[in-house]
Design an enzyme around this catalytic site. Structure first.
Site, short mmCIF file in Angstrom:
data_model
loop_
_atom_site.label_atom_id
_atom_site.label_comp_id
_atom_site.label_asym_id
_atom_site.label_seq_id
_atom_site.Cartn_x
_atom_site.Cartn_y
_atom_site.Cartn_z
N GLU A 117 0.81 -1.22 0.00
CA GLU A 117 0.00 0.00 0.00
C GLU A 117 0.85 1.27 0.00
OE1 GLU A 117 -3.07 -0.58 -0.37
OE2 GLU A 117 -3.30 -2.61 0.42
N GLU A 125 0.28 9.84 2.37
CA GLU A 125 -0.95 10.17 1.66
C GLU A 125 -0.87 9.68 0.23
OE1 GLU A 125 -1.22 14.40 1.88
OE2 GLU A 125 -1.96 14.40 3.94
#
Length: 385
Positions: A117, A125
């Protein structure tokens, strides 16, 4: 690293060991007690590395994964991803590493998904930011309204995205969806950057079990699961996260699951986890279905059924204390500590297979009770592109 003091409500969510005034089922009680109940935020913010007063599960993690290893595992991490934030997020959910048996495997699983991820906690972010404001359902707009000027792009170790996820996570943390809808940056800049990942990790989303249930064995695949080639193992946790985006014959990201499995092998080796025989991939698996063993859980309050427990997803989770009152249109009542009946914090896992009958949605139910879209997590590919 810390939350503003005004957000430290000990009455928010389902606090471990505290009495519930809600008409929860035994199924819901078992999941709360064994997986999703939380430590109050005041106590979470007292957690510090090597502090003798740290909760048991935090001490378990510190023994297996001290700060020195954290520095080695994530050398290029963003400065917001601190070891203190990581421990506080672990402490928020006492079921995570409550015992030593599965702790190393839990950490290896988490870290593999963090790697995919966020490239190893490099990204705080999402790179290509967009509003992620879901407005296709009246009840989503009512329950989790997007706030002016705010965007709900991916933030944190699992890149939490979409207004409905920020609202649901905010309710679990603070008893109020508006806190993170109004200030989504808290998911990036405080210990919520890890806690958002822990919330996803412990929370079942029927028909999907939680990732924790897959790892600790409390999810027991039935015939429908076996027919879809869903079995306990790392591959099932990838299916939980991204479904047919990375799994199955028609996956749209053909390399995502392979990357995650490679990262898992690496972290498992470094943490001494035996993964021989474990199913690491999901390329030949079908999706979780309502006929699977996790598909019949009644884990939500239905506003159109008098707020009885229902199997379909609504804005009111039976796993979060206070949502029953919210379903009723009432203000949740905080029971003072002096009136609490306590029970032990999570120590062992309990099977959460429902014994309650399935309640099928009524076709006449309005759009306010339509299914909430599955929690969506951004992959590294989406971060970059």
């Amino acid at each position: 690293d810390a939350l503003p003091i005004s957000f430290n409500s000990s009455c928010a969510g389902s606090i471990c060991g505290k009495f519930s005034s809600e008409p929860i089922s035994m199924e819901v009680k078992k999941i709360r007690d064994s997986a999703t109940c939380t430590l109050n935020n005041e106590d979470v913010q007292r957690i510090l590395p090597s502090d003798p007063g740290n909760p048991t599960n935090v001490k378990n993690v510190e023994k297996l994964f001290p700060e020195s290893k954290f520095e080695v595992f994530f050398p290029n991490r963003d400065s917001a991803y601190t070891y203190t934030n990581f421990l506080r997020a672990i402490g928020k959910y006492p079921a995570i590493c409550a015992g030593a048996k599965f702790c190393s495997k839990i950490l290896a699983n988490m870290f593999a998904h963090f790697q995919q991820e966020t490239a190893g906690l490099v990204y705080q972010e999402e790179i290509n930011k967009s509003p992620y404001c879901a407005d296709w359902s009246d009840w989503i707009k009512y329950s989790y309204p997007c706030k002016s000027g705010k965007m709900y792009y991916g933030r944190g170790a699992k890149q939490l995205s979409w207004n409905y996820n920020y609202g649901a996570f905010s309710t679990a943390m603070f008893g109020d969806p508006d806190i993170l809808l109004e200030d989504p940056d808290l998911v990036a800049t405080t210990w919520l950057n890890f806690a958002s990942a822990m919330w996803f990790f412990v929370t079942p989303q029927p028909p999907k079990p939680s990732m924790l249930q897959v790892i600790d064995g409390s999810w027991k695949p039935n015939g429908a699961d076996s027919a879809a080639n869903l079995q306990s193992g790392f591959g099932a946790t990838t299916m939980i996260i991204n479904g047919d985006l990375e799994c199955g014959a028609n996956r749209t990201n053909p390399t995502g699951a392979d990357n995650r499995a490679a990262y898992y092998k690496d972290y498992a080796g470094r943490l001494g986890v035996d993964i021989i025989g474990e199913n690491l991939l999901c390329s030949d698996s079908g999706p979780f279905s309502s006929e699977g063993s996790a598909g019949k859980g009644s884990l939500y309050w239905g506003p159109n059924t008098g707020c009885s427990l229902v199997t379909w997803q609504t804005a009111y989770s039976a796993l979060v204390e206070g949502d029953y009152a919210r379903c009723k249109g009432e203000e949740p009542t905080c029971i003072p500590d002096s009136q609490q009946t306590t029970s032990p914090s999570p120590t062992t896992s309990t099977s959460t297979t429902s014994s309650a009958p399935t309640i099928a949605p009524d076709s006449s139910v309005s759009t306010l009770t339509a299914s909430l879209p599955t929690l969506q997590i951004l992959t590294l590919v989406q971060l970059v592109w």
